[in-house]
Design a protein around this motif. Structure first.
Motif: not given
Length: 197
Positions: A35-38, A62-63, A195-196, A56-57
């Motif tokens: 889940d975000e934020p990470l 993940v935004k 994160y899908s 990850v980037s």
């Protein structure tokens, strides 16, 4: 002639990349959904945290990401994080550069893990650098694992990190999924899965 050599070199590189990707594998349990934020951090001041951040980037999955090599409990409590990804692996050079001992690091890790527990923040433990970041009982690497493992709701581990079955036992003790990657680069695919939608 020189142009042909350059073209051949490029083709060989692309073929190697394709074969490496085709052979790479993710096995074991499906990872927990993130889940975000990470927040991405490390345990032991090894280089794996930065490697994890890069992968990850690059996953583009993940935004809302923050990387902090040495978060405090206050950072955890004020950050609004939903998932904390801890990349485990100690480095004497990293500890030296931070000006701390492994004892200081273990104390810090315990405090931030307690903050995560208090706030109900999901903790994912990752050991993605392999056997090079394992050691004898009581070593900095093993103490870093000991500091994080009891709090982890999920484990992502490189295959040779688990050659002694230690992470299998830790995951079993926590009732947590254990996702195994063959190569460090496979971590990127695990993140995409996490994160899908």
């Amino acid at each position: 002639m020189r142009r042909n050599a350059v073209v051949l070199a490029v083709l060989v590189s692309l073929f190697s990349l394709f074969v490496g990707s085709a052979m790479a594998a993710v096995t074991g349990d499906a990872p927990l959904k993130g889940d975000e934020p990470l927040l991405i951090t490390n345990a032991g001041q090894g280089p794996g945290g930065k490697m994890g951040r890069l992968l990850v980037s690059r996953s583009k999955a993940v935004k809302d990401i923050t990387y902090n090599a040495e978060p405090t409990p206050e950072d955890i409590l004020s950050g609004g994080y939903k998932t904390v990804l801890v990349v485990i692996g100690s480095s004497a050079k990293g500890l030296g550069a931070s000006g701390i001992t492994i004892d200081d690091e273990i104390d810090r890790l315990g405090a931030i893990m307690e903050a995560c527990k208090k706030e109900g923040i999901q903790v994912i433990a990752a050991h993605i650098e392999g056997k090079a970041r394992r050691g004898k009982p009581g070593s900095a690497d093993e103490r870093s694992i000991d500091a994080i493992a009891p709090y982890a709701q999920g484990f992502i581990v490189k295959n040779d990190s688990n050659s002694d079955g230690r992470f299998t036992e830790l995951a079993k003790a926590n009732g947590a999924p254990l996702t195994i990657i063959d190569e460090t680069i496979d971590f990127m695919n695990v993140v995409k899965d996490m994160y899908s939608k």
